[in-house]
Design a protein around this motif. Structure first.
Motif, PDB file in Angstrom:
ATOM      1  N   ASP A  47       0.939  -1.077  -0.026  1.00 34.39           N
ATOM      2  CA  ASP A  47      -0.232  -0.176   0.080  1.00 34.39           C
ATOM      3  C   ASP A  47       0.787   1.213  -0.016  1.00 34.39           C
ATOM      4  OD1 ASP A  47       0.896   0.398   2.680  1.00 34.39           O
ATOM      5  OD2 ASP A  47      -0.988  -0.173   3.663  1.00 34.39           O
ATOM      6  N   MET A  48       0.217   2.277   0.095  1.00 37.32           N
ATOM      7  CA  MET A  48       1.002   3.474  -0.033  1.00 37.32           C
ATOM      8  C   MET A  48       1.970   3.846   1.269  1.00 37.32           C
ATOM      9  SD  MET A  48       1.097   6.046  -2.214  1.00 37.32           S
ATOM     10  CE  MET A  48       2.340   7.548  -2.352  1.00 37.32           C
ATOM     11  N   ASP A  49       1.689   3.398   2.208  1.00 38.25           N
ATOM     12  CA  ASP A  49       2.515   3.560   3.556  1.00 38.25           C
ATOM     13  C   ASP A  49       3.641   2.920   3.150  1.00 38.25           C
ATOM     14  OD1 ASP A  49       2.846   4.444   6.616  1.00 38.25           O
ATOM     15  OD2 ASP A  49       3.278   2.243   6.343  1.00 38.25           O
ATOM     16  N   LEU A  50       3.649   1.437   2.861  1.00 37.25           N
ATOM     17  CA  LEU A  50       4.680   0.659   2.492  1.00 37.25           C
ATOM     18  C   LEU A  50       5.455   1.109   1.507  1.00 37.25           C
ATOM     19  CD1 LEU A  50       3.140  -2.971   3.269  1.00 37.25           C
ATOM     20  CD2 LEU A  50       4.123  -1.057   4.822  1.00 37.25           C
ATOM     21  N   LEU A  51       5.004   1.530   0.405  1.00 36.00           N
ATOM     22  CA  LEU A  51       5.723   1.997  -0.617  1.00 36.00           C
ATOM     23  C   LEU A  51       6.563   3.260  -0.143  1.00 36.00           C
ATOM     24  CD1 LEU A  51       6.252   2.195  -3.666  1.00 36.00           C
ATOM     25  CD2 LEU A  51       4.432   3.876  -3.857  1.00 36.00           C
ATOM     26  N   THR A  52       6.008   4.154   0.526  1.00 33.03           N
ATOM     27  CA  THR A  52       6.746   5.474   1.057  1.00 33.03           C
ATOM     28  C   THR A  52       7.905   5.007   1.681  1.00 33.03           C
ATOM     29  OG1 THR A  52       4.803   6.723   1.153  1.00 33.03           O
ATOM     30  CG2 THR A  52       6.346   7.669   2.480  1.00 33.03           C
ATOM     31  N   ARG A  53       7.837   4.007   2.571  1.00 28.68           N
ATOM     32  CA  ARG A  53       8.730   3.492   3.735  1.00 28.68           C
ATOM     33  C   ARG A  53      10.148   3.368   2.753  1.00 28.68           C
ATOM     34  NH1 ARG A  53       6.854  -1.136   7.758  1.00 28.68           N
ATOM     35  NH2 ARG A  53       4.731  -0.161   8.230  1.00 28.68           N
ATOM     36  N   GLY A  54       9.874   2.745   1.581  1.00 26.05           N
ATOM     37  CA  GLY A  54      10.951   2.058   0.909  1.00 26.05           C
ATOM     38  C   GLY A  54      11.358   3.085  -0.453  1.00 26.05           C
ATOM     39  N   ALA A  55      10.680   4.016  -0.597  1.00 26.03           N
ATOM     40  CA  ALA A  55      10.696   5.055  -1.572  1.00 26.03           C
ATOM     41  C   ALA A  55      11.292   6.375  -0.917  1.00 26.03           C
ATOM     42  CB  ALA A  55       9.652   5.284  -2.337  1.00 26.03           C
ATOM     43  N   GLY A  56      12.264   6.453   0.016  1.00 21.79           N
ATOM     44  CA  GLY A  56      12.989   7.545   0.363  1.00 21.79           C
ATOM     45  C   GLY A  56      12.730   8.155   1.821  1.00 21.79           C
ATOM     46  N   PHE A  57      11.846   7.602   2.652  1.00 25.02           N
ATOM     47  CA  PHE A  57      11.403   8.232   3.921  1.00 25.02           C
ATOM     48  C   PHE A  57      11.900   7.463   5.051  1.00 25.02           C
ATOM     49  CE2 PHE A  57       8.871  10.189   0.921  1.00 25.02           C
ATOM     50  CZ  PHE A  57       8.449  11.623   1.498  1.00 25.02           C
ATOM     51  N   GLY A  58      12.137   6.097   4.974  1.00 26.88           N
ATOM     52  CA  GLY A  58      12.440   5.401   5.902  1.00 26.88           C
ATOM     53  C   GLY A  58      11.255   4.800   7.029  1.00 26.88           C
ATOM     54  N   TYR A  59      11.870   4.029   7.883  1.00 26.38           N
ATOM     55  CA  TYR A  59      10.738   3.237   8.765  1.00 26.38           C
ATOM     56  C   TYR A  59       9.930   4.246   9.447  1.00 26.38           C
ATOM     57  CZ  TYR A  59       8.628   0.035  11.903  1.00 26.38           C
ATOM     58  OH  TYR A  59       7.847  -0.754  12.510  1.00 26.38           O
ATOM     59  N   PHE A  60      10.507   5.264  10.305  1.00 27.81           N
ATOM     60  CA  PHE A  60       9.692   5.854  11.038  1.00 27.81           C
ATOM     61  C   PHE A  60       9.424   7.438  10.406  1.00 27.81           C
ATOM     62  CE2 PHE A  60      10.878   3.615  14.965  1.00 27.81           C
ATOM     63  CZ  PHE A  60       9.722   3.652  15.487  1.00 27.81           C
ATOM     64  N   GLY A  61      10.244   7.538   9.293  1.00 25.88           N
ATOM     65  CA  GLY A  61      10.185   8.808   8.363  1.00 25.88           C
ATOM     66  C   GLY A  61       8.683   8.861   7.751  1.00 25.88           C
ATOM     67  N   SER A  62       8.253   7.597   7.544  1.00 20.56           N
ATOM     68  CA  SER A  62       6.912   7.627   6.768  1.00 20.56           C
ATOM     69  C   SER A  62       5.912   7.552   7.909  1.00 20.56           C
ATOM     70  CB  SER A  62       6.733   6.328   5.994  1.00 20.56           C
ATOM     71  OG  SER A  62       7.053   5.193   6.942  1.00 20.56           O
ATOM     72  N   THR A  63       6.111   7.861   8.977  1.00 17.92           N
ATOM     73  CA  THR A  63       4.876   8.002  10.060  1.00 17.92           C
ATOM     74  C   THR A  63       4.132   9.018   9.832  1.00 17.92           C
ATOM     75  OG1 THR A  63       6.336   8.703  11.777  1.00 17.92           O
ATOM     76  CG2 THR A  63       5.822   6.484  11.745  1.00 17.92           C
ATOM     77  N   LEU A  64       5.098  10.306   9.285  1.00 16.96           N
ATOM     78  CA  LEU A  64       4.451  11.619   8.945  1.00 16.96           C
ATOM     79  C   LEU A  64       3.283  11.637   7.805  1.00 16.96           C
ATOM     80  CD1 LEU A  64       4.355  14.723   9.239  1.00 16.96           C
ATOM     81  CD2 LEU A  64       6.219  14.666   8.011  1.00 16.96           C
ATOM     82  N   THR A  65       3.961  10.634   6.931  1.00 12.88           N
ATOM     83  CA  THR A  65       3.063  10.821   5.818  1.00 12.88           C
ATOM     84  C   THR A  65       1.842   9.600   5.863  1.00 12.88           C
ATOM     85  OG1 THR A  65       4.299   8.603   4.933  1.00 12.88           O
ATOM     86  CG2 THR A  65       4.955  10.884   4.119  1.00 12.88           C
ATOM     87  N   SER A  66       1.879   8.896   6.848  1.00  9.77           N
ATOM     88  CA  SER A  66       0.758   8.015   7.380  1.00  9.77           C
ATOM     89  C   SER A  66      -0.430   9.087   8.050  1.00  9.77           C
ATOM     90  CB  SER A  66       0.986   7.100   8.416  1.00  9.77           C
ATOM     91  OG  SER A  66       2.002   6.038   7.908  1.00  9.77           O
ATOM     92  N   LEU A  67       0.277  10.003   8.749  1.00 10.09           N
ATOM     93  CA  LEU A  67      -0.767  11.088   9.161  1.00 10.09           C
ATOM     94  C   LEU A  67      -1.287  11.928   7.948  1.00 10.09           C
ATOM     95  CD1 LEU A  67       0.795  12.023  12.646  1.00 10.09           C
ATOM     96  CD2 LEU A  67      -1.188  10.627  12.225  1.00 10.09           C
ATOM     97  N   VAL A  68      -0.437  12.615   7.322  1.00 10.82           N
ATOM     98  CA  VAL A  68      -0.911  13.038   6.060  1.00 10.82           C
ATOM     99  C   VAL A  68      -1.977  12.313   5.248  1.00 10.82           C
ATOM    100  CG1 VAL A  68      -0.302  14.113   3.879  1.00 10.82           C
ATOM    101  CG2 VAL A  68       1.160  14.470   5.828  1.00 10.82           C
ATOM    102  N   TYR A  69      -1.467  10.905   4.901  1.00 12.16           N
ATOM    103  CA  TYR A  69      -2.813  10.210   4.131  1.00 12.16           C
ATOM    104  C   TYR A  69      -3.912  10.097   5.073  1.00 12.16           C
ATOM    105  CZ  TYR A  69      -4.544   6.318   1.664  1.00 12.16           C
ATOM    106  OH  TYR A  69      -5.458   5.459   0.634  1.00 12.16           O
ATOM    107  N   ALA A  70      -3.738   9.808   6.387  1.00 16.00           N
ATOM    108  CA  ALA A  70      -5.118   9.751   7.130  1.00 16.00           C
ATOM    109  C   ALA A  70      -5.837  10.792   7.158  1.00 16.00           C
ATOM    110  CB  ALA A  70      -4.513   9.157   8.776  1.00 16.00           C
TER     111      ALA A  70
END
Length: 555
Positions: free
Chosen positions: A103-126
């Motif tokens: 999904d978008m969250d898992l993709l974001t982790r591996g596309a330049g954001f890192g494991y905790f870095g993508s928590t920010l985008t999880s909130l943006v998407y939420a």
């Protein structure tokens, strides 16, 4: 397609998941790679289900709001330009999610954001799912009010409760609901425009010279174009909801290659073609109804829709209009609630190391959206969406730049790595680019750099993100993408290992090697471990004693 049968457990598992979290028929691999054995739908079914999620009528309200504010010329050009940006950025994201089953969250982790870095985008998407749930729920409540006299506060509650069964039961229920309601929705969508074309074709020329209701005029205005584009670009996060369905695409083969790509393009970035048409169509219906219902009600989709179909349907027009609105809003808000639950689950599982089950986060998502409805979010449509687009487009731009530029150049892994065991906590490439682009564009949005950059602040965010990602990847040599090499490699993607923590069998893309457990660990058990402190990434960590086959990313 055969289901993988777990091997017999010889020792009690170290972790037992809550009943709801362990039920994949409801959980839908919410925090995991979507297993091949679960992807049992044909490409056309996945595409139909995903496209059902764009039945929303907020497009009508957004298009009307843009054209009323900035006039026909600037407004329509803004809608079309935003659609082009959304299509271009959405294509690589849709293809990656369908290809790798993430999904978008898992993709974001591996596309330049890192494991905790993508928590920010999880909130943006939420936030995206919550905002649009509130807007769509408000439109449904307006239909209840007009057709049945239900007070708006009660209508907000009804519009929330009515979608819960579909969101709670996941992809299986959503696929059936979207398929069954599609014929009625298509007829309802087309009908008002057919009536207008037959009865009032001359009004189309009047619409083309419409100067808006706020004195913008019918001539092109760069400032109006920019602000209108910013509002329309708030929909860029919709690609995340499309990806939540596209991760269930079957594996691409030589036999299904054409249907696979057709489904991915149609259900991924293709949503925006119909979306842009709906925005312009919604503006047309609002313009035609302006004299009859007034500006305030013209911006509410139910009133213009009713005025358009009245001549053809007569006494049943109100019933049909209300039914169309309710069906449309169920289709989209079931998707909003479902996608929001995935995003909230991803966020809280990493922060709290707990996962009670995706369905609990359906309630969280719907509860926050209900509160927004009760506080009158619909009245602030332009302001909410204009501000939000600055952050959303920085995120999407950063992910897109990684997929289109950084990965082909070899500065990041050519596959999508989403497992905690192999990722740095924060990757400055994507995370840093998004934060910087968002900060600059929001500053511009509030007028710090003048009116022109205020109008084009979302495009500023996109340009900064797309430039910064490859620049930072090159400067850092890509060393922040992987904390250690992925030693779990296999030539057979469907091969499984039992997780040494929960004891269940998972396909190899969802498995990591764990030095603490001295064996295989599934991605979710790895996520929820609050005691290991990323031991496997420290120098001198002992390798797993479990022999693993070699892994090659899907081609």
């Amino acid at each position: 397609m055969t289901e993988t049968v777990p091997t017999r457990k010889t020792t009690p598992p170290k972790r037992r998941y809550a009943k709801l979290a362990a039920n994949e028929n409801r959980e839908d691999y919410s925090l995991r790679f979507a297993a091949h054995s679960f992807r049992r739908w044909r490409p056309a079914v996945v595409a139909t289900t995903a496209l059902g999620g764009i039945a929303y009528l907020a497009d009508f309200a957004i298009g009307a709001s843009i054209v009323f504010s900035y006039g026909f010329t600037s407004g329509v050009l803004a809608i079309l330009a935003a659609a082009l940006v959304i299509f271009v950025t959405g294509t690589p994201i849709a293809a990656a999610c369908a290809k790798y089953g993430v999904d978008m969250d898992l993709l974001t982790r591996g596309a330049g954001f890192g494991y905790f870095g993508s928590t920010l985008t999880s909130l943006v998407y939420a936030s995206f799912t919550v905002i649009f749930f509130a807007l769509e729920g408000s439109i449904m409540a307006q239909a209840f009010d007009l057709a049945l006299g239900v007070p708006l506060p009660v209508g907000y509650l009804l519009s929330t409760l009515i979608v819960l069964p579909f969101a709670l039961y996941g992809m299986g229920a959503l696929a059936k609901m979207q398929t069954w309601t599609q014929p009625l929705w298509i007829v309802g969508l087309v009908l008002p425009f057919v009536v207008v074309a037959v009865r009032e074709p001359g009004r189309l020329a009047e619409f083309a010279s419409f100067g808006g209701t706020e004195g913008a005029g019918s001539q092109f205005s760069a400032i109006g174009f920019g602000f209108g584009m910013g509002v329309a670009l708030s929909l860029i996060g919709q690609i995340g909801e499309q990806a939540d369905y596209l991760r269930f695409m079957p594996e691409k083969t030589a036999e299904n290659k054409r249907s696979w790509w057709a489904a991915v393009l149609a259900a991924g970035p293709g949503w925006v073609i119909l979306g842009a048409a709906k925005q312009i169509g919604g503006a047309l219906l609002a313009f035609l109804a302006l004299g009859a219902v007034g500006e305030a009600h013209a911006l509410e989709p139910i009133a213009p829709y009713l005025e358009a179909v009245k001549p053809a349907l007569g006494p049943v027009a109100l019933t049909f209009a209300a039914l169309f609105v309710v069906v449309s809003q169920i289709k989209i808000n079931a998707t909003n609630a479902y996608s929001g639950s995935l995003s909230f689950a991803n966020f809280f599982s990493r922060v709290l190391h707990r996962h009670p089950g995706r369905v609990w986060y359906v309630l969280v998502n719907c509860g926050i959206a209900l509160a927004l409805m009760e506080f009158g979010a619909f009245a602030l449509l332009n302001k909410i969406l204009g501000f939000y687009s600055n952050v959303a487009i920085a995120w999407i731009g950063a992910v897109c730049a990684d997929l289109l530029i950084v990965k082909p150049l070899g500065w990041s892994p050519r596959y999508v790595e989403f497992k905690r065991a192999y990722l740095h906590k924060v990757n400055p490439v994507g995370f840093g680019s998004m934060v910087f682009a968002s900060a600059v564009s929001i500053t511009a949005y509030f007028g710090a750099f003048g009116e022109f950059l205020a109008a084009f602040s979302p495009l500023l965010a996109l340009v900064i993100a797309v430039v910064c990602v490859p620049l930072l990847a090159w400067l850092t040599g890509g060393r922040y993408y992987l904390a250690r090499p992925n030693t779990v490699q296999t030539g057979e993607l469907r091969a499984t290992h039992n997780c040494t923590v929960c004891g269940d069998a998972y396909e190899l893309p969802d498995i990591a090697d764990c030095s603490r457990q001295q064996g295989a660990i599934c991605s979710l058990c790895c996520t929820l471990d609050a005691t290991c402190h990323d031991e496997c990434q420290k120098p001198g960590a002992s390798p797993t004693s479990l022999p693993m086959p070699t892994f090659h990313p899907p081609t």
